[in-house]
Scaffold this motif. Structure first.
Motif, PDB file in Angstrom:
ATOM      1  N   THR A  92       0.935  -1.236   0.039  1.00  0.00           N
ATOM      2  CA  THR A  92       0.045  -0.039  -0.091  1.00  0.00           C
ATOM      3  C   THR A  92       0.812   1.311  -0.004  1.00  0.00           C
ATOM      4  OG1 THR A  92      -1.631  -1.178   1.279  1.00  0.00           O
ATOM      5  CG2 THR A  92      -1.853   1.144   1.228  1.00  0.00           C
ATOM      6  N   PHE A  93       0.647   2.142  -0.883  1.00  0.00           N
ATOM      7  CA  PHE A  93       1.383   3.420  -0.932  1.00  0.00           C
ATOM      8  C   PHE A  93       0.403   4.602  -0.381  1.00  0.00           C
ATOM      9  CE2 PHE A  93       3.032   1.206  -4.906  1.00  0.00           C
ATOM     10  CZ  PHE A  93       4.465   1.055  -4.472  1.00  0.00           C
ATOM     11  N   HIS A  94       1.061   5.616   0.461  1.00  0.00           N
ATOM     12  CA  HIS A  94       0.416   6.509   0.951  1.00  0.00           C
ATOM     13  C   HIS A  94       0.905   7.566   0.314  1.00  0.00           C
ATOM     14  CE1 HIS A  94      -1.490   4.023   4.207  1.00  0.00           C
ATOM     15  NE2 HIS A  94      -0.348   3.306   4.005  1.00  0.00           N
TER      16      HIS A  94
ATOM     17  N   PHE B 123      -3.183  -5.365 -17.533  1.00  0.00           N
ATOM     18  CA  PHE B 123      -3.150  -4.178 -18.254  1.00  0.00           C
ATOM     19  C   PHE B 123      -2.358  -3.062 -17.241  1.00  0.00           C
ATOM     20  CE2 PHE B 123      -7.131  -5.891 -19.964  1.00  0.00           C
ATOM     21  CZ  PHE B 123      -6.823  -5.816 -21.350  1.00  0.00           C
ATOM     22  N   SER B 124      -1.903  -1.868 -17.963  1.00  0.00           N
ATOM     23  CA  SER B 124      -1.220  -1.070 -17.191  1.00  0.00           C
ATOM     24  C   SER B 124      -1.990  -0.587 -15.837  1.00  0.00           C
ATOM     25  CB  SER B 124      -1.135   0.182 -18.208  1.00  0.00           C
ATOM     26  OG  SER B 124      -0.338   1.046 -17.510  1.00  0.00           O
ATOM     27  N   GLY B 125      -1.150  -0.382 -14.733  1.00  0.00           N
ATOM     28  CA  GLY B 125      -1.649  -0.120 -13.424  1.00  0.00           C
ATOM     29  C   GLY B 125      -2.132  -1.365 -12.633  1.00  0.00           C
ATOM     30  N   ALA B 126      -2.142  -2.542 -13.239  1.00  0.00           N
ATOM     31  CA  ALA B 126      -2.822  -3.530 -12.526  1.00  0.00           C
ATOM     32  C   ALA B 126      -1.853  -4.011 -11.039  1.00  0.00           C
ATOM     33  CB  ALA B 126      -2.429  -4.850 -13.339  1.00  0.00           C
ATOM     34  N   GLY B 127      -0.604  -3.572 -10.965  1.00  0.00           N
ATOM     35  CA  GLY B 127       0.150  -3.831 -10.034  1.00  0.00           C
ATOM     36  C   GLY B 127       1.569  -4.639 -10.188  1.00  0.00           C
ATOM     37  N   LYS B 128       1.763  -5.004 -11.457  1.00  0.00           N
ATOM     38  CA  LYS B 128       2.681  -5.990 -11.774  1.00  0.00           C
ATOM     39  C   LYS B 128       4.105  -5.549 -11.248  1.00  0.00           C
ATOM     40  CE  LYS B 128       2.052  -5.717 -16.257  1.00  0.00           C
ATOM     41  NZ  LYS B 128       0.983  -4.616 -16.298  1.00  0.00           N
ATOM     42  N   SER B 129       4.465  -4.188 -11.487  1.00  0.00           N
ATOM     43  CA  SER B 129       5.735  -3.995 -11.392  1.00  0.00           C
ATOM     44  C   SER B 129       5.984  -3.972  -9.736  1.00  0.00           C
ATOM     45  CB  SER B 129       5.955  -2.690 -11.809  1.00  0.00           C
ATOM     46  OG  SER B 129       6.125  -2.492 -13.100  1.00  0.00           O
ATOM     47  N   THR B 130       4.906  -3.443  -9.209  1.00  0.00           N
ATOM     48  CA  THR B 130       5.201  -3.372  -7.680  1.00  0.00           C
ATOM     49  C   THR B 130       5.366  -4.710  -6.910  1.00  0.00           C
ATOM     50  OG1 THR B 130       3.701  -1.581  -7.840  1.00  0.00           O
ATOM     51  CG2 THR B 130       3.926  -2.331  -5.646  1.00  0.00           C
ATOM     52  N   LEU B 131       4.499  -5.650  -7.575  1.00  0.00           N
ATOM     53  CA  LEU B 131       4.619  -7.154  -7.184  1.00  0.00           C
ATOM     54  C   LEU B 131       5.934  -7.612  -7.572  1.00  0.00           C
ATOM     55  CD1 LEU B 131       3.050  -9.524  -5.947  1.00  0.00           C
ATOM     56  CD2 LEU B 131       2.640 -10.456  -8.008  1.00  0.00           C
TER      57      LEU B 131
HETATM   58  N1  LIG Z   1       5.666   4.751  -5.461  1.00  0.00           N
HETATM   59  C1  LIG Z   1       4.566   4.693  -5.725  1.00  0.00           C
HETATM   60  N2  LIG Z   1       3.915   5.518  -5.047  1.00  0.00           N
HETATM   61  C2  LIG Z   1       2.585   5.885  -5.193  1.00  0.00           C
HETATM   62  N3  LIG Z   1       1.796   4.971  -6.025  1.00  0.00           N
HETATM   63  C3  LIG Z   1       2.458   4.220  -7.095  1.00  0.00           C
HETATM   64  C4  LIG Z   1       3.817   3.782  -6.653  1.00  0.00           C
HETATM   65  N4  LIG Z   1       4.326   2.875  -7.703  1.00  0.00           N
HETATM   66  C5  LIG Z   1       3.267   2.448  -8.224  1.00  0.00           C
HETATM   67  N5  LIG Z   1       2.203   3.015  -7.886  1.00  0.00           N
HETATM   68  C6  LIG Z   1       0.483   2.891  -8.122  1.00  0.00           C
HETATM   69  O1  LIG Z   1       0.279   1.386  -8.051  1.00  0.00           O
HETATM   70  C7  LIG Z   1      -0.606   1.072  -8.832  1.00  0.00           C
HETATM   71  C8  LIG Z   1      -0.086  -0.249  -9.667  1.00  0.00           C
HETATM   72  O2  LIG Z   1       1.551   0.210 -10.086  1.00  0.00           O
HETATM   73  P1  LIG Z   1       2.208  -0.629 -11.027  1.00  0.00           P
HETATM   74  O3  LIG Z   1       3.508   0.272 -11.746  1.00  0.00           O
HETATM   75  O4  LIG Z   1       2.738  -1.766 -10.072  1.00  0.00           O
HETATM   76  O5  LIG Z   1       1.457  -1.512 -12.266  1.00  0.00           O
HETATM   77  P2  LIG Z   1       1.929  -2.081 -13.601  1.00  0.00           P
HETATM   78  O6  LIG Z   1       1.078  -3.378 -13.716  1.00  0.00           O
HETATM   79  O7  LIG Z   1       3.338  -2.474 -13.462  1.00  0.00           O
HETATM   80  O8  LIG Z   1       1.651  -1.154 -14.700  1.00  0.00           O
HETATM   81  P3  LIG Z   1       2.555  -0.507 -15.811  1.00  0.00           P
HETATM   82  O9  LIG Z   1       2.676  -1.642 -16.976  1.00  0.00           O
HETATM   83  O10 LIG Z   1       2.079   0.652 -16.210  1.00  0.00           O
HETATM   84  O11 LIG Z   1       3.767  -0.379 -14.973  1.00  0.00           O
HETATM   85  C9  LIG Z   1      -0.743   2.067  -9.895  1.00  0.00           C
HETATM   86  O12 LIG Z   1      -2.116   2.729  -9.687  1.00  0.00           O
HETATM   87  C10 LIG Z   1       0.430   3.195  -9.622  1.00  0.00           C
HETATM   88  O13 LIG Z   1      -0.018   4.231  -9.963  1.00  0.00           O
END
Ligand SMILES: Nc1ncnc2c1ncn2[C@@H]1O[C@H](COP(=O)(O)OP(=O)(O)OP(=O)(O)O)[C@@H](O)[C@H]1O
Length: 359
Positions: free
Chosen positions: A12-14, A41-49
């Motif tokens: 969770t990002f604050h 799709f973009s924004g799904a959370g893949k990179s964060t995971l």
């Molecule tokens: N450091 C951060 N601070 C706040 N919100 C973040 C941060 N990193 C990611 N997010 C948010 O978390 C959600 C998931 O982002 P993430 O980059 O993990 O998705 P993704 O599936 O990898 O998308 P993309 O392919 O566009 O990179 C998005 O709503 C993004 O805006």
């Protein structure tokens, strides 16, 4: 045994005014030696995971296990050791631009504590692996996108990691260059036994190299399994949308209004077996005509799935029974709505790739 295990991981990002739950209670395992993919799709959370695996992102909940050991809270020397065992490559390559290719790799060796007297030999070995022996003294600015990604792969492998994480590693590359990078990654996986976790929004990449796949949407893994099973018979609406967008439904919209009365049906079948015998048997038995509007064979990994769109018409009250028989003998059966078909096709034509980003 699983080399990576995520147990109920959340991030969770604050931000000042809002809270973003980028990853919500995800559990998954990656087996040693496999290529595991995450699509969405973009924004799904893949990179964060994927960044939680080497703790570039600290989970706010849950546990990360590497080789069965809980690493969620490691720091200092233990964290440095973990990062050495897990290489990372990015869409944007992240090379240091004011030093040569050789030096870029040396920096990684230095950071990983590799014995200095072996740097030169290791750099040569790595550049040979990625096919860039002659670029050791070049600067990144003189390289093509594909060559830059090869250098970043060499750098990620410098300290002999067990795991390689790839974040949209081919999204900035053209089709041909992508093929070369995928081939290299397959080689690294098979020959060096390195486990790969690869995230992408490109289904044509996913279908080629993933052994297993997880589909993400809105921070959640909505579906996961063997790549062929997930893509050939998608269950969740997000997976269905990804697959449909990729495959398209190739009935020209201008043709739809002019088609005679009847039912438009999409038939899917596994393998390369032909459907002609079934179609002619059904047509004959029930006195209906079955016209093929579109035929395609797609490969997911080594396995094929055939997709046929047909118009079933005529018959003397036997149309329903003919459709039942088709349904009973194929792997996937879907009746298509004419109006939706024309509209979907128009949307796909206008939106194209950018629709992926917005969805
Ligand atoms: N450091 C951060 N601070 C706040 N919100 C973040 C941060 N990193 C990611 N997010 C948010 O978390 C959600 C998931 O982002 P993430 O980059 O993990 O998705 P993704 O599936 O990898 O998308 P993309 O392919 O566009 O990179 C998005 O709503 C993004 O805006």
């Amino acid at each position: 045994m699983s080399v990576i295990e995520l147990r109920d991981v959340s991030v969770t990002f604050h931000e000042r005014k809002r809270t973003v739950e980028a990853v919500k209670h995800v559990s998954l395992t990656v087996d040693k030696g496999e290529i595991f993919g995450i699509v969405g799709f973009s924004g799904a959370g893949k990179s964060t995971l994927v960044r939680t695996i080497n703790l570039l992102e600290r989970p706010t909940g849950g546990t990360v296990l590497i080789d069965g050991k809980d690493v969620t809270n490691v720091s200092g020397a233990e964290l440095r050791d973990l990062r050495k065992r897990i290489g990372f490559i990015f869409q944007g390559f992240n090379l240091i631009t004011n030093v040569t290719v050789g030096k870029n790799i040396e920096f990684a060796l230095k950071a990983g504590g590799y014995p200095k007297e072996q740097w030169a030999e290791r750099v040569r070995e790595l550049l040979a692996l990625v096919g860039l022996e002659n670029k050791i003294d070049s600067y990144p600015s003189s390289l093509s996108g594909g060559q830059k990604q090869r250098v970043s792969i060499a750098r990620a492998l410098a300290n002999k990691p067990e795991i390689l994480l790839c974040d949209e590693a081919t999204s900035a590359l053209d089709l041909e260059t992508t093929e070369g990078i995928l081939e290299l990654l397959r080689h690294i996986n098979k020959e060096l036994g390195i486990t790969i976790v690869f995230i992408t929004h490109q289904l044509d990449v996913a279908k080629q190299i993933f052994d297993r796949v997880a589909v993400m949407e809105n921070g959640i893994v909505v579906e996961q399994g063997d790549t062929f099973d997930v893509f050939s018979a998608p269950k969740h609406p997000t997976t269905k949308a990804l697959v449909e967008r990729y495959l398209g439904i190739a009935v020209p919209p201008q043709l739809v209004p002019s088609l005679p009365e009847g039912t438009i049906v999409e038939l899917r079948y596994k393998g390369e077996s032909a459907l002609e015998p079934l179609i002619s048997a059904v047509a004959q038995r029930y006195g209906v005509s079955i016209d093929v509007l579109h035929a395609n064979v797609e490969y997911f990994g080594a396995q094929a799935i055939g997709i046929l769109i047909v118009l079933v018409s005529g018959g003397d009250g036997t149309l329903g029974r003919a459709l039942e028989e088709l349904k009973a003998n194929v792997f996937g059966y879907r009746e298509l709505d004419r109006a939706a078909l024309a509209a979907a096709r128009e949307n796909a034509g206008v939106a194209g790739e950018s629709a992926d980003k917005e969805a």
